[in-house]
Design a protein around this motif. Sequence first.
Motif, PDB file in Angstrom:
ATOM      1  N   GLY A 138       3.418  12.334   0.700  1.00  0.00           N
ATOM      2  CA  GLY A 138       4.391  11.254   0.873  1.00  0.00           C
ATOM      3  C   GLY A 138       4.452  10.273  -0.278  1.00  0.00           C
ATOM      4  O   GLY A 138       3.652  10.282  -1.196  1.00  0.00           O
ATOM      5  N   GLU A 139       5.456   9.437  -0.203  1.00  0.00           N
ATOM      6  CA  GLU A 139       5.680   8.392  -1.192  1.00  0.00           C
ATOM      7  C   GLU A 139       4.994   7.109  -0.730  1.00  0.00           C
ATOM      8  O   GLU A 139       5.102   6.731   0.427  1.00  0.00           O
ATOM      9  CB  GLU A 139       7.194   8.136  -1.339  1.00  0.00           C
ATOM     10  CG  GLU A 139       7.982   9.324  -1.850  1.00  0.00           C
ATOM     11  CD  GLU A 139       7.930   9.414  -3.367  1.00  0.00           C
ATOM     12  OE1 GLU A 139       7.838   8.371  -4.029  1.00  0.00           O
ATOM     13  OE2 GLU A 139       7.969  10.547  -3.874  1.00  0.00           O
ATOM     14  N   ARG A 140       4.308   6.454  -1.647  1.00  0.00           N
ATOM     15  CA  ARG A 140       3.641   5.188  -1.338  1.00  0.00           C
ATOM     16  C   ARG A 140       3.914   4.203  -2.462  1.00  0.00           C
ATOM     17  O   ARG A 140       4.021   4.596  -3.623  1.00  0.00           O
ATOM     18  CB  ARG A 140       2.138   5.390  -1.207  1.00  0.00           C
ATOM     19  CG  ARG A 140       1.753   6.153   0.042  1.00  0.00           C
ATOM     20  CD  ARG A 140       0.236   6.160   0.197  1.00  0.00           C
ATOM     21  NE  ARG A 140      -0.133   6.849   1.408  1.00  0.00           N
ATOM     22  CZ  ARG A 140      -0.127   8.170   1.564  1.00  0.00           C
ATOM     23  NH1 ARG A 140       0.212   8.932   0.577  1.00  0.00           N
ATOM     24  NH2 ARG A 140      -0.484   8.711   2.713  1.00  0.00           N
ATOM     25  N   PRO A 141       3.958   2.932  -2.133  1.00  0.00           N
ATOM     26  CA  PRO A 141       4.054   1.942  -3.204  1.00  0.00           C
ATOM     27  C   PRO A 141       2.830   2.064  -4.119  1.00  0.00           C
ATOM     28  O   PRO A 141       1.746   2.458  -3.683  1.00  0.00           O
ATOM     29  CB  PRO A 141       4.044   0.601  -2.463  1.00  0.00           C
ATOM     30  CG  PRO A 141       4.409   0.927  -1.057  1.00  0.00           C
ATOM     31  CD  PRO A 141       3.958   2.331  -0.807  1.00  0.00           C
ATOM     32  N   LEU A 147      -5.180   2.051  -3.950  1.00  0.00           N
ATOM     33  CA  LEU A 147      -6.249   2.050  -2.948  1.00  0.00           C
ATOM     34  C   LEU A 147      -6.847   3.452  -2.819  1.00  0.00           C
ATOM     35  O   LEU A 147      -8.064   3.615  -2.820  1.00  0.00           O
ATOM     36  CB  LEU A 147      -5.729   1.567  -1.594  1.00  0.00           C
ATOM     37  CG  LEU A 147      -6.696   1.702  -0.427  1.00  0.00           C
ATOM     38  CD1 LEU A 147      -7.924   0.822  -0.635  1.00  0.00           C
ATOM     39  CD2 LEU A 147      -6.010   1.375   0.876  1.00  0.00           C
ATOM     40  N   PHE A 148      -5.985   4.460  -2.754  1.00  0.00           N
ATOM     41  CA  PHE A 148      -6.473   5.839  -2.661  1.00  0.00           C
ATOM     42  C   PHE A 148      -7.244   6.232  -3.927  1.00  0.00           C
ATOM     43  O   PHE A 148      -8.289   6.881  -3.847  1.00  0.00           O
ATOM     44  CB  PHE A 148      -5.305   6.806  -2.429  1.00  0.00           C
ATOM     45  CG  PHE A 148      -4.760   6.747  -1.043  1.00  0.00           C
ATOM     46  CD1 PHE A 148      -5.308   7.508  -0.020  1.00  0.00           C
ATOM     47  CD2 PHE A 148      -3.681   5.929  -0.741  1.00  0.00           C
ATOM     48  CE1 PHE A 148      -4.809   7.460   1.269  1.00  0.00           C
ATOM     49  CE2 PHE A 148      -3.167   5.864   0.548  1.00  0.00           C
ATOM     50  CZ  PHE A 148      -3.730   6.625   1.559  1.00  0.00           C
ATOM     51  N   ALA A 149      -6.737   5.822  -5.088  1.00  0.00           N
ATOM     52  CA  ALA A 149      -7.427   6.147  -6.344  1.00  0.00           C
ATOM     53  C   ALA A 149      -8.809   5.498  -6.383  1.00  0.00           C
ATOM     54  O   ALA A 149      -9.789   6.127  -6.811  1.00  0.00           O
ATOM     55  CB  ALA A 149      -6.576   5.686  -7.529  1.00  0.00           C
TER      56      ALA A 149
END
Length: 176
Positions: A138-141, A147-149
């Motif tokens: 999915g697309e995230r801002p 945050l995931f990185a």
Amino acid sequence: MSATRLLVLGVVRMHGRAHGYLVGSELESWEAERWAGLRSGSIYHALRQLAKEGLLDVGEVHEWPGRVDYAINDKGEAEFLRLLRAALSVPDRRPELLSAALVMLPALPDEEVITLLGKRAHALEEERARIVATAREGERPRHVAELFAWRAAQAAGDAAWTHDLIGRLERGERPA
């Protein structure tokens, strides 16, 4: 799981018999208030709670009326080892749990520590892979993607540190 619980059981275990002041002094000498957030009140509360749960035996010190000594019993020993093994093998985002386990490393043979840390490293590698896979969905801002990185980098760094510790233990080096 509680770092306080693991530390208090571990210190009583180390000393054979210990009163609250001794437990607190030992943990203070390790600066546990800095890395585990321990306060003297939480130590006394933990001692009473562990005794209430039947993990510590209570005895009075006849030389000092009102002073209570604690000794770990078989049930307490089993709980201590369960907590220690879990803290070493299962990644947890609360750093005080791993910190508590690290100061208790001498309670286990190096071979067992290596095995438990191997499980930890594997779980961290799986966690990193899940985070990376989720981040691709999915697309995230951009700020959310960061945050995931960050979480993926944390898991990778924790796994690398764990592998390094395993290597040192396998070479017979004592942790620095």
